[in-house]
Design an enzyme around this catalytic site. Structure first.
Site, mmCIF file in Angstrom:
data_model
loop_
_atom_site.group_PDB
_atom_site.id
_atom_site.type_symbol
_atom_site.label_atom_id
_atom_site.label_comp_id
_atom_site.label_asym_id
_atom_site.label_seq_id
_atom_site.Cartn_x
_atom_site.Cartn_y
_atom_site.Cartn_z
ATOM 1 N N LYS A 92 14.517 15.989 15.499
ATOM 2 C CA LYS A 92 14.219 15.737 14.078
ATOM 3 C C LYS A 92 14.807 14.389 13.638
ATOM 4 C CE LYS A 92 13.733 20.575 12.848
ATOM 5 N NZ LYS A 92 14.286 21.790 12.311
ATOM 6 N N ASP A 99 7.544 24.911 5.243
ATOM 7 C CA ASP A 99 6.634 24.112 6.076
ATOM 8 C C ASP A 99 5.178 24.429 5.759
ATOM 9 O OD1 ASP A 99 8.547 22.662 7.527
ATOM 10 O OD2 ASP A 99 8.972 24.419 8.784
ATOM 11 N N PHE A 157 18.948 17.602 7.153
ATOM 12 C CA PHE A 157 19.633 18.789 7.667
ATOM 13 C C PHE A 157 18.705 19.431 8.679
ATOM 14 C CE2 PHE A 157 23.512 20.313 5.453
ATOM 15 C CZ PHE A 157 23.704 19.224 4.607
ATOM 16 N N LYS A 196 12.026 11.790 12.362
ATOM 17 C CA LYS A 196 11.974 11.524 10.922
ATOM 18 C C LYS A 196 12.670 10.206 10.561
ATOM 19 C CE LYS A 196 11.682 16.493 10.100
ATOM 20 N NZ LYS A 196 11.526 17.527 9.078
ATOM 21 N N LYS A 210 -3.292 39.221 -9.371
ATOM 22 C CA LYS A 210 -2.450 39.918 -8.389
ATOM 23 C C LYS A 210 -3.327 40.482 -7.260
ATOM 24 C CE LYS A 210 0.679 43.794 -8.036
ATOM 25 N NZ LYS A 210 1.129 45.013 -8.676
ATOM 26 N N ASN A 218 12.530 31.213 1.156
ATOM 27 C CA ASN A 218 13.588 31.434 2.156
ATOM 28 C C ASN A 218 14.894 31.728 1.426
ATOM 29 O OD1 ASN A 218 15.048 28.830 1.665
ATOM 30 N ND2 ASN A 218 13.043 28.021 2.259
HETATM 31 O O1 PMT Z 1 21.263 26.390 0.218
HETATM 32 P P1 PMT Z 1 22.330 27.125 1.012
HETATM 33 O O2 PMT Z 1 22.254 28.616 0.825
HETATM 34 O O3 PMT Z 1 23.699 26.569 0.727
HETATM 35 O O4 PMT Z 1 22.026 26.893 2.562
HETATM 36 C C1 PMT Z 1 22.170 25.614 3.117
HETATM 37 C C2 PMT Z 1 21.009 25.304 4.083
HETATM 38 C C3 PMT Z 1 21.069 26.213 5.269
HETATM 39 C C4 PMT Z 1 19.661 25.443 3.368
HETATM 40 C C5 PMT Z 1 21.206 23.791 4.508
HETATM 41 O O5 PMT Z 1 22.447 23.661 5.110
HETATM 42 C C6 PMT Z 1 20.096 23.346 5.444
HETATM 43 O O6 PMT Z 1 20.158 23.507 6.657
HETATM 44 N N1 PMT Z 1 19.000 22.731 4.883
HETATM 45 C C7 PMT Z 1 17.793 22.343 5.616
HETATM 46 C C8 PMT Z 1 16.934 23.558 5.843
HETATM 47 C C9 PMT Z 1 15.645 23.196 6.542
HETATM 48 O O7 PMT Z 1 14.605 23.272 5.922
HETATM 49 O O8 PMT Z 1 15.759 22.744 7.775
HETATM 50 P P2 PMT Z 1 14.510 22.272 8.681
HETATM 51 O O9 PMT Z 1 15.119 22.148 10.008
HETATM 52 O O10 PMT Z 1 13.379 23.204 8.490
HETATM 53 O O11 PMT Z 1 14.108 20.860 8.082
HETATM 54 C C10 PMT Z 1 14.662 19.656 8.578
HETATM 55 C C11 PMT Z 1 14.779 18.642 7.474
HETATM 56 O O12 PMT Z 1 13.477 18.272 7.006
HETATM 57 C C12 PMT Z 1 15.536 19.123 6.267
HETATM 58 O O13 PMT Z 1 16.333 18.052 5.789
HETATM 59 C C13 PMT Z 1 14.446 19.467 5.247
HETATM 60 O O14 PMT Z 1 14.886 19.254 3.912
HETATM 61 C C14 PMT Z 1 13.349 18.496 5.627
HETATM 62 N N2 PMT Z 1 11.985 18.988 5.379
HETATM 63 C C15 PMT Z 1 11.494 20.087 6.040
HETATM 64 C C16 PMT Z 1 10.205 20.484 5.825
HETATM 65 C C17 PMT Z 1 9.387 19.770 4.917
HETATM 66 N N3 PMT Z 1 8.142 20.135 4.664
HETATM 67 N N4 PMT Z 1 9.876 18.708 4.274
HETATM 68 C C18 PMT Z 1 11.156 18.309 4.491
HETATM 69 O O15 PMT Z 1 11.616 17.324 3.892
#
Ligand code: PMT
Length: 399
Positions: A336, A277, A322, A340, A287, A208
């Site tokens: 979330k 995810d 986040f 979580k 490849k 991403n």
């Molecule tokens: O890195 P930058 O370019 O500065 O951008 C910042 C950002 C947009 C990446 C940051 O601000 C942000 O939003 N990070 C979380 C991105 C994300 O994966 O969001 P989510 O809504 O998919 O996940 C929710 C939370 O679960 C997040 O804290 C994530 O770290 C966590 N997660 C998600 C999936 C997974 N398999 N394991 C996790 O721990």
């Protein structure tokens, strides 16, 4: 952190004096009020008018100047400073202060101030290595004066080595750190940042747009506020911040392993990483070749949700996630937060200009476990980090 702060910038005589102009510009841009003191030899390199024009304040040059003393005397400059920065700092000025000599405006004001003093030395490499200089620096450090290491490279005098003025951005970052409260000392803060890469074959991956800027800003500000920081990062082009423990990972599975091997040390965990995810169900050893068909179907399998895993093992830790959303921001973030087992979630609508991936700013809402909601305007990611850590500090009991 610098907005409205009074900084006294001491400029000594050296070729690097011109770089102090850039430093002044950075301070002013950050909202600081700057008073410049120039030594007599500094004025041989840059004119006071340059600093006066850029700072919007008179430049102070003489200890015994009736006009300057009646306008704003050296004691008043010393008293009103929140931070005193000497850049470039010469061996001469450092030597004088180390030995209690105050024979001009700069050395007198340094001796009179109670503000933190930061020296950014610049000199010939042999002068810097001279035991006399090193002894003076050590002596000042023992008395609580702060120093930056000179940078290495080719010096104006023709020598190669250590002695260049540190980059103005580095001096700015250290200035911020010195102005921060140390309310997070005693905390161990684990931060995850950046994207993960899920390998498809030896030359391709799924990922991403995360640049790591948000997570790295949190790590830097937490460090500046006195925390011990463990930064676990996916691949980014950013340099790891100094003085944080840095663990580099590639995939979500590696991030999970790294987080689980260290989470017990953490009193606070902030998960800013954008974790994939899903990952390809199989990774091809060679490849993947273009076939005759017009389409190719990839089978993906779910990665563990690291944050949910931490939520199950939360204990007394503060757990902050986040949420990067493109629709139904608050509703999705609330789900979330609950699912979580978080204390707080930082919700960013990544479709807004100035928010989310890659940009230097972010627009976030903080949602708390008790239902409170705080909306922040568009802010620099450092400032978002600062405000987020204010709330974390409160949740930790405002130590
Ligand atoms: O890195 P930058 O370019 O500065 O951008 C910042 C950002 C947009 C990446 C940051 O601000 C942000 O939003 N990070 C979380 C991105 C994300 O994966 O969001 P989510 O809504 O998919 O996940 C929710 C939370 O679960 C997040 O804290 C994530 O770290 C966590 N997660 C998600 C999936 C997974 N398999 N394991 C996790 O721990």
């Amino acid at each position: 952190m610098l907005k409205g702060k009074n900084i006294v910038l001491g400029v000594c005589g050296g070729i690097a004096a011109y770089k102090a102009v850039e430093l002044l510009r950075l301070y002013v841009k950050a909202g600081a009020k700057v008073n410049v003191i120039m030594t007599r030899s500094a004025q041989e390199f840059v004119t006071p008018l340059t600093f006066q024009t850029l700072s919007g304040n008179p430049v102070h040059t003489e200890l015994f100047n009736l006009f300057q003393e009646s306008e704003i005397g050296h004691i008043s400059l010393a008293d009103r400073a929140d931070l005193f920065v000497v850049a470039p700092a010469t061996a001469n000025v450092i030597g004088k202060v180390a030995n209690g000599i105050a024979d001009d405006l700069l050395t007198t004001t340094i001796m009179a101030t109670k503000a933190p003093v930061l020296f950014a030395p610049a000199m010939n490499v042999n002068m810097w290595e001279n035991p006399l200089y090193q002894q003076n620096e050590d002596r000042l450090k023992k008395f609580g004066y702060h120093f930056l290491e000179p940078a290495s490279g080719s010096l104006a005098c023709g020598w190669e080595g250590k002695g260049k003025l540190p980059d103005p951005a580095v001096i700015l970052e250290k200035s911020r750190a010195l102005l921060c409260p140390h309310d997070l000392s005693g905390e161990t803060i684990m931060v995850t940042a950046g994207p993960t890469r899920e390998e498809l074959d030896p030359v391709r991956y799924l990922s991403n747009y995360s640049s790591g800027k948000m997570g790295y800003a949190i790590a830097r500000v937490a460090r500046d506020r006195g925390a011990r920081v463990i930064l676990i990062s996916g691949p980014t082009s950013l340099a790891p911040p100094d003085d944080v423990e840095y663990i580099s990972v590639i995939s979500a599975r590696q991030m999970l392993d790294a987080v689980l091997s260290r989470y017990q040390e953490a009193t606070v965990i902030v998960k800013a990483a954008a974790v994939a995810d899903y990952r390809p169900a199989t990774t091809a050893t060679q490849k993947i070749k273009k076939g005759a068909d017009d389409s190719l179907t990839l089978e993906l399998e779910k990665n563990s949700d690291i944050l949910a895993e931490l939520g199950r093992r939360k204990g007394q830790r503060i757990l902050v996630g986040f949420a990067a959303e493109t629709q139904d921001l608050l509703e999705n973030a609330r789900k979330k937060l609950k699912a979580k087992n978080l204390d707080m979630i930082v919700a960013n609508d990544v479709t807004l200009p100035g928010a989310g991936f890659e940009s230097d700013t972010n627009i976030v809402r903080l949602l708390f476990r008790d239902g409170r909601l705080e909306e922040l305007p568009c802010l620099d990611k450092e400032e978002v980090a600062y405000r987020l850590l204010n709330r974390i500090s409160e949740l930790r009991g405002g130590k």
